[in-house]
Motif scaffolding. Structure first.
Motif, PDB file in Angstrom:
ATOM      1  N   GLN A 125       0.007  -5.764   2.661  1.00 42.90           N
ATOM      2  CA  GLN A 125       1.064  -5.928   1.591  1.00 42.90           C
ATOM      3  C   GLN A 125       0.483  -6.981   0.433  1.00 42.90           C
ATOM      4  O   GLN A 125       0.149  -7.991   0.908  1.00 42.90           O
ATOM      5  CB  GLN A 125       2.464  -6.107   1.762  1.00 42.90           C
ATOM      6  CG  GLN A 125       3.440  -5.935   0.701  1.00 42.90           C
ATOM      7  CD  GLN A 125       4.818  -6.515   1.115  1.00 42.90           C
ATOM      8  OE1 GLN A 125       5.100  -6.987   1.923  1.00 42.90           O
ATOM      9  NE2 GLN A 125       5.797  -5.797   0.439  1.00 42.90           N
ATOM     10  N   LYS A 153       4.035  -5.623  -4.084  1.00 44.18           N
ATOM     11  CA  LYS A 153       3.407  -4.081  -4.130  1.00 44.18           C
ATOM     12  C   LYS A 153       4.346  -3.807  -2.671  1.00 44.18           C
ATOM     13  O   LYS A 153       4.600  -4.497  -1.911  1.00 44.18           O
ATOM     14  CB  LYS A 153       2.014  -3.941  -3.853  1.00 44.18           C
ATOM     15  CG  LYS A 153       1.458  -4.048  -5.201  1.00 44.18           C
ATOM     16  CD  LYS A 153       1.539  -3.178  -6.213  1.00 44.18           C
ATOM     17  CE  LYS A 153       0.831  -3.644  -7.243  1.00 44.18           C
ATOM     18  NZ  LYS A 153       1.267  -2.477  -8.556  1.00 44.18           N
ATOM     19  N   PRO A 154       4.535  -2.464  -2.288  1.00 42.56           N
ATOM     20  CA  PRO A 154       4.705  -2.149  -1.129  1.00 42.56           C
ATOM     21  C   PRO A 154       3.852  -2.113  -0.088  1.00 42.56           C
ATOM     22  O   PRO A 154       2.477  -1.947  -0.368  1.00 42.56           O
ATOM     23  CB  PRO A 154       5.148  -0.512  -1.354  1.00 42.56           C
ATOM     24  CG  PRO A 154       4.524  -0.087  -2.453  1.00 42.56           C
ATOM     25  CD  PRO A 154       4.288  -1.149  -3.302  1.00 42.56           C
ATOM     26  N   PRO A 155       4.318  -2.272   1.098  1.00 43.57           N
ATOM     27  CA  PRO A 155       3.207  -2.240   2.009  1.00 43.57           C
ATOM     28  C   PRO A 155       2.370  -0.850   2.230  1.00 43.57           C
ATOM     29  O   PRO A 155       2.983   0.144   2.003  1.00 43.57           O
ATOM     30  CB  PRO A 155       4.201  -2.336   3.601  1.00 43.57           C
ATOM     31  CG  PRO A 155       5.470  -2.552   3.105  1.00 43.57           C
ATOM     32  CD  PRO A 155       5.686  -2.024   1.655  1.00 43.57           C
ATOM     33  N   LEU A 187      -0.762 -10.309   2.575  1.00 42.49           N
ATOM     34  CA  LEU A 187       0.366 -10.223   3.928  1.00 42.49           C
ATOM     35  C   LEU A 187       0.125  -9.070   4.601  1.00 42.49           C
ATOM     36  O   LEU A 187       0.127  -7.979   4.377  1.00 42.49           O
ATOM     37  CB  LEU A 187       1.832 -10.484   3.414  1.00 42.49           C
ATOM     38  CG  LEU A 187       2.924 -10.508   4.296  1.00 42.49           C
ATOM     39  CD1 LEU A 187       2.821 -11.813   5.043  1.00 42.49           C
ATOM     40  CD2 LEU A 187       4.225 -10.245   3.614  1.00 42.49           C
TER      41      LEU A 187
END
Lengths: 108, 113
Positions: B37, B41-43, B88
């Motif tokens: 991620q 932003k989305p994963p 992440l």
């Protein structure tokens, strides 16, 4: 391909209701999900709805599903400052597709 | 126990280093996932292990190497990463390998210098 869209930002006052909306394209999903992500943390599975249901209520959370319009919403009643986070809508079969996330800001 | 535990929480590494991210769950789930991620932003899905076998690799570069020693543990071995790999890294698990009701860990924040 699959696509999930959400509005990017929502600001509400503490105590008001929040409604976060999502549209999706894949009608074959068994479940649709709402995840919450606080700063510096992972995603928390907040709630989910089975695809043959119209509504699910869980304490302050209400999920509405309109399959015809492929529209999912999350209502948070009595919004608190601790609800400030990013909320992701997600759908999919063996691979989840996430929306871009809605930043919820709660003003005290 | 409904937790997915990831270590370390933060990691800084150089482009020539080798490091590993670790993930553990004790919910009896038979599928485990790695997501990446970027900020705001989305994963994005990287890998899925189902019943300890790699079932999905989303065309991830070979500098990322997953390993599933048993159904409770998932590792991600990192070697020769690039600065753009800073992100992440989230681990997740589910009862089966169908992405139903994923439970996520709190992630490893990786910085590549």
């Amino acid at each position: 391909g699959e696509d999930v869209e959400q509005s990017l930002f929502l600001s509400v006052r503490e105590g008001d209701s929040s409604v976060i909306n999502c549209t999706y394209t894949d009608s074959s999903s068994t479940y649709l999900y709402w995840y919450k992500q606080e700063p510096g943390a992972g995603l928390q599975l907040l709630t989910y709805i089975f695809s043959n249901m119209d509504m699910k209520q869980d304490q302050r959370l209400t999920v509405l599903l309109n399959k015809k319009d492929k529209h999912l919403s999350l209502r948070i009643a009595d919004t608190q400052t601790g609800d400030s986070a990013i909320y992701f809508c997600a759908e999919g079969g063996n691979k989840l597709v996430f929306g871009a996330g809605t930043i919820l800001r709660v003003k005290s | 126990d409904t937790e997915v535990t990831q270590t370390p929480k933060h990691l800084v590494m150089g482009m020539t280093n080798k490091k590993s991210l670790k993930c553990e769950q004790h919910m009896g789930h038979r599928a485990m996932y790695w997501y990446k991620q970027k900020a705001k932003k989305p994963p994005e899905l990287m890998f899925v292990y189902s019943y300890e076998k790699l079932s999905i690799n989303e065309s991830v570069p070979s500098r990322f190497s997953p390993e599933c020693p048993n159904s409770s543990l998932l590792n991600l071995h990192l070697h020769a990463l690039q600065p753009e790999d800073s992100a992440l890294y989230l681990c997740a698990s589910s009862q089966k390998g169908d992405s139903e009701k994923l439970f996520f860990g709190s992630g490893t924040q990786l910085s590549v210098l």
